[in-house]
Design a protein around this motif. Structure first.
Motif, short mmCIF file in Angstrom:
data_model
loop_
_atom_site.label_atom_id
_atom_site.label_comp_id
_atom_site.label_asym_id
_atom_site.label_seq_id
_atom_site.Cartn_x
_atom_site.Cartn_y
_atom_site.Cartn_z
N TYR A 91 -28.43 -90.93 5.90
CA TYR A 91 -28.62 -92.13 6.71
C TYR A 91 -28.49 -93.30 5.75
O TYR A 91 -29.27 -93.43 4.80
CB TYR A 91 -30.00 -92.11 7.38
CG TYR A 91 -30.19 -90.86 8.21
CD1 TYR A 91 -29.78 -90.84 9.54
CD2 TYR A 91 -30.73 -89.71 7.67
CE1 TYR A 91 -29.93 -89.69 10.31
CE2 TYR A 91 -30.87 -88.56 8.43
CZ TYR A 91 -30.47 -88.55 9.74
OH TYR A 91 -30.61 -87.42 10.50
N PRO A 142 -21.80 -95.80 14.13
CA PRO A 142 -23.17 -96.30 14.31
C PRO A 142 -23.70 -95.98 15.71
O PRO A 142 -22.99 -96.10 16.70
CB PRO A 142 -23.01 -97.82 14.14
CG PRO A 142 -21.80 -97.97 13.27
CD PRO A 142 -20.88 -96.84 13.67
N SER A 171 -25.76 -96.63 9.65
CA SER A 171 -26.75 -97.52 10.26
C SER A 171 -26.21 -98.95 10.30
O SER A 171 -26.98 -99.90 10.46
CB SER A 171 -28.06 -97.47 9.47
OG SER A 171 -28.62 -96.20 9.54
N PRO A 186 -33.09 -90.25 13.59
CA PRO A 186 -32.93 -91.70 13.42
C PRO A 186 -34.26 -92.35 13.08
O PRO A 186 -35.32 -91.76 13.22
CB PRO A 186 -32.43 -92.15 14.78
CG PRO A 186 -32.99 -91.15 15.73
CD PRO A 186 -33.02 -89.85 14.99
#
Length: 177
Positions: free
Chosen positions: A69, A127, A104, A138
């Motif tokens: 991430y 994204p 992200s 997430p």
């Protein structure tokens, strides 16, 4: 002559049957593919359908996935990315492990530009497009790395610098269970 013709026709039928069945284990020394193919794993199936930012696609038959991430606007992420890119060269030599980046970034353009700038050769999911992938987690701080098995079970989650140093250890930790 008739016996020779029958033998030839029989052999042709056997060989044709092997090709039609799609498995050559009856006709060759190699065993047929396992019925439980790794691509049928929940993570593999979900990754096949994911929406990617780049042309790079993941190995959907891996036993472990490294879910990264990260974002172009994140200073620590930018500092960490050269190490990730170097480590990926080692990771992609294994058929059992794949790295996938969950961007992200706010826009696809920003993520694409960063991928090009850093020469990222691993799959990057657009994204906000990771939903539905088992093991996708997430939220939280970035950069962050999660090592997930093929079923979507999170093996470990933490900072990429720490986990990438020992990625092989984490990807083999579950084998004995």
């Amino acid at each position: 002559m008739m016996k020779k013709s029958i033998k030839i026709c029989s052999l042709a039928l056997v060989l044709a049957g092997c090709g039609a069945a799609g498995t050559f284990s009856v006709c060759a020394d190699e065993p047929a593919a396992k019925a439980e193919d790794a691509s049928s794993s929940p993570v593999g199936k979900a990754l096949e359908k994911a929406d990617y930012l780049t042309k790079d696609r993941p190995n959907t038959k891996a036993r472990y996935y490294l879910f990264l991430y990260s974002a172009s606007w994140c200073g620590p992420c930018r500092r960490e990315m050269p190490h990730v890119v170097r480590t990926y060269r080692k990771i992609r030599q294994s058929d059992d492990v794949e790295l996938v980046l969950f961007s992200s970034d706010k826009t696809e353009e920003a993520a694409k530009a960063w991928a090009k700038e850093e020469r990222m050769k691993f799959p990057i999911i657009k994204p906000k497009k990771g939903n539905g992938i088992p093991g996708y987690a997430p939220g939280g701080t970035i950069p962050r790395l999660g090592i997930v098995d093929h079923a979507g079970k999170i093996v470990v989650m933490g900072h990429p610098a720490k986990l990438l140093k020992d990625w092989r250890k984490y990807c083999k930790a579950e084998e004995g269970k």
